[in-house]
Design a protein around this motif. Structure first.
Motif, PDB file in Angstrom:
ATOM      1  N   UNK A 123       0.824  -1.208   0.000  1.00  0.00           N
ATOM      2  CA  UNK A 123       0.000   0.000   0.000  1.00  0.00           C
ATOM      3  C   UNK A 123       0.860   1.261   0.000  1.00  0.00           C
ATOM      4  N   UNK A 124       1.952   1.257   0.754  1.00  0.00           N
ATOM      5  CA  UNK A 124       2.843   2.417   0.774  1.00  0.00           C
ATOM      6  C   UNK A 124       3.420   2.657  -0.615  1.00  0.00           C
ATOM      7  N   UNK A 128       2.732   6.000  -3.191  1.00  0.00           N
ATOM      8  CA  UNK A 128       3.783   6.859  -3.718  1.00  0.00           C
ATOM      9  C   UNK A 128       3.744   6.923  -5.239  1.00  0.00           C
ATOM     10  N   UNK A 129       3.503   5.794  -5.874  1.00  0.00           N
ATOM     11  CA  UNK A 129       3.597   5.757  -7.330  1.00  0.00           C
ATOM     12  C   UNK A 129       2.225   5.818  -8.015  1.00  0.00           C
ATOM     13  N   UNK A 130       1.374   4.832  -7.788  1.00  0.00           N
ATOM     14  CA  UNK A 130       0.119   4.749  -8.540  1.00  0.00           C
ATOM     15  C   UNK A 130      -0.882   5.821  -8.127  1.00  0.00           C
ATOM     16  N   UNK A 131      -1.056   6.050  -6.825  1.00  0.00           N
ATOM     17  CA  UNK A 131      -2.078   6.995  -6.361  1.00  0.00           C
ATOM     18  C   UNK A 131      -1.666   8.431  -6.653  1.00  0.00           C
ATOM     19  N   UNK A 132      -0.418   8.771  -6.386  1.00  0.00           N
ATOM     20  CA  UNK A 132       0.035  10.133  -6.664  1.00  0.00           C
ATOM     21  C   UNK A 132      -0.047  10.468  -8.150  1.00  0.00           C
ATOM     22  N   UNK A 139       4.114  12.088 -13.407  1.00  0.00           N
ATOM     23  CA  UNK A 139       4.988  11.523 -12.382  1.00  0.00           C
ATOM     24  C   UNK A 139       6.434  11.808 -12.746  1.00  0.00           C
ATOM     25  N   UNK A 140       7.224  12.298 -11.801  1.00  0.00           N
ATOM     26  CA  UNK A 140       6.771  12.618 -10.447  1.00  0.00           C
ATOM     27  C   UNK A 140       6.028  13.951 -10.423  1.00  0.00           C
ATOM     28  N   UNK A 141       5.037  14.073  -9.556  1.00  0.00           N
ATOM     29  CA  UNK A 141       4.354  15.363  -9.404  1.00  0.00           C
ATOM     30  C   UNK A 141       5.241  16.339  -8.649  1.00  0.00           C
ATOM     31  N   UNK A 142       4.848  17.579  -8.626  1.00  0.00           N
ATOM     32  CA  UNK A 142       5.622  18.581  -7.887  1.00  0.00           C
ATOM     33  C   UNK A 142       5.670  18.255  -6.400  1.00  0.00           C
ATOM     34  N   UNK A 343     -11.163   3.731  -9.757  1.00  0.00           N
ATOM     35  CA  UNK A 343     -11.976   4.951  -9.788  1.00  0.00           C
ATOM     36  C   UNK A 343     -11.098   6.193  -9.919  1.00  0.00           C
ATOM     37  N   UNK A 344      -9.894   6.169  -9.343  1.00  0.00           N
ATOM     38  CA  UNK A 344      -9.011   7.323  -9.496  1.00  0.00           C
ATOM     39  C   UNK A 344      -8.586   7.518 -10.946  1.00  0.00           C
TER      40      UNK A 344
END
Length: 407
Positions: A123-124, A128-132, A139-142, A343-344
């Protein structure tokens, strides 16, 4: 969350036939319903969550504070956001409850450390990768935000390391954290010190990395959620085979009513549990808004009393239900991580399509001018999401692959 192959079987909801086997079938139905209600509740809060995430997709330009600024927040937006407050506490609590069921199957207790730690780490990584990426579209976001999936992962790791302790001790520590963490909010530390970073992770949302190409911000401090997951685990025996449905529902109603009664006292007299006191507003609706205006980051005691108290009452009410809605909720709740990521990314695609069709009208995004379209779009998306979730739930039920257990 856990493997429960009977949950999505229509027999879970079947009425027992008359005849010599009626007593046996009643017992089987009770055993199944006690577990099915977990997926029903999880699915229900995930559907409620959809409204808030649709809001953050097409109404993001009208931001809300934490707690919300009453005079600057229209009632429709306030109560849309308030409904979403139930999602994280119920999901974390049900994660703890599901962990107890995993550690205490009918064959006897088993070690859940490996499963909980590995799933927590997953989940961590996904946060960091999929949800952000799903939220930012790049990716990477600011800024990398450590949000609810991150905190659930860390809470699961913690639970995996302590779940063998006496369950009364686990419950006592959980309650101590839930009730006591508000007394620590006054503490702060100098940015850049070791204590600051530890405290930011545990209780004060803020930046772990505030400068540079990629910033790192904790938006879900960990400590209160450890308390919630421990309480969920400690409630596990309520859903054990030795507990009758009637007794379980009686206790759930007592817990729910007790939590709301305590909330009424603590909040009514502004005693403890929320840093922002409620005040009489310009009219009745704004007074109600002030009373229910709680801190989510981190969740205050009043926030948790409201959400978990109502959640316990809803659990007691919905457990004996059997209809198309509960079956649909169980389908969503049986594949929580799959649904969350799905859903995201659907919402990300929708935002890009809207910009392509109509052009950006709020910075780089397209958005609506009022909150009410959120209430239309979210229900329309539910059947769209249901089809792949049902397919994945069926795959999860029949697959022997180990990785599907983690979704």
């Amino acid at each position: 969350m856990m493997d429960r192959t009977s949950i999505h079987n229509p027999a879970v909801w079947a009425q027992p036939p008359a005849g010599p086997t009626a007593t046996t079938n009643l017992t089987e139905q009770a055993v199944r319903s006690r577990i099915a209600i977990i997926d029903v509740l999880r699915g229900l809060v995930m559907l409620i969550m959809l409204f808030d995430h649709v809001r953050e997709t097409i109404y993001l330009h009208n931001q809300v504070t934490d707690p919300m600024t009453i005079d600057a927040t229209e009632p429709a937006l306030f109560f849309t956001r308030l409904a979403a407050h139930f999602c994280a506490p119920m999901f974390v609590f049900l994660t703890g409850l599901s962990a107890w069921l995993y550690a205490n199957p009918s064959a006897g207790p088993r070690d859940a450390t490996g499963f909980l730690v590995k799933r927590g780490l997953l989940l961590v990584v996904l946060e960091i990768f999929a949800v952000n990426f799903a939220w930012a579209g790049v990716f990477p976001p600011a800024t990398l935000y450590l949000q609810v999936i991150w905190v659930i992962g860390l809470a699961m790791i913690f639970l995996g390391l302590v779940h063998k302790l006496p369950i009364k001790l686990i419950g006592a520590v959980g309650l101590l954290i839930v009730f006591g963490h508000n007394a620590l909010t006054w503490m702060s530390f100098e940015p850049g010190t070791f204590a600051y970073y530890v405290w930011t992770v545990l209780l004060h949302r803020g930046y772990l990395v505030a400068e540079g190409a990629v910033k790192l911000k904790v938006t879900y401090p960990l400590l209160p959620w450890i308390g919630v997951i421990l309480c969920g685990y400690a409630v596990g025996p309520l859903f054990g085979r030795g507990m009758t449905p009637e007794r379980r529902r009686t206790l759930l109603r007592a817990f729910g009513a007790g939590a709301l009664l305590l909330l009424a006292v603590l909040r009514g007299f502004n005693i403890y549990g929320e840093e922002l006191p409620w005040v009489h507003g310009q009219d009745a609706i704004h007074t109600v808004m002030s009373f229910f205006n709680y801190t989510k980051y981190p969740p205050s005691l009043d926030f948790l009393l409201l959400t978990l108290g109502v959640g316990a009452l809803v659990a007691a009410w919905m457990e004996p239900m059997e209809n198309w809605f509960t079956r649909a909720c169980a389908t969503f709740g049986g594949a929580p991580m799959f649904y969350y990521l799905l859903h995201l990314y659907v919402l990300l695609i929708i935002q890009h399509v809207l910009v392509a069709l109509f052009g950006a009208n709020h910075g780089e995004r397209w958005g609506v001018s009022e909150v009410w379209p959120v209430w239309i779009v979210a229900p329309l998306l539910m059947p769209v999401l249901y089809v792949p979730c049902k397919a994945f739930a069926n795959f999860k039920r029949t697959s022997k692959a180990a990785w599907v257990r983690y979704f």
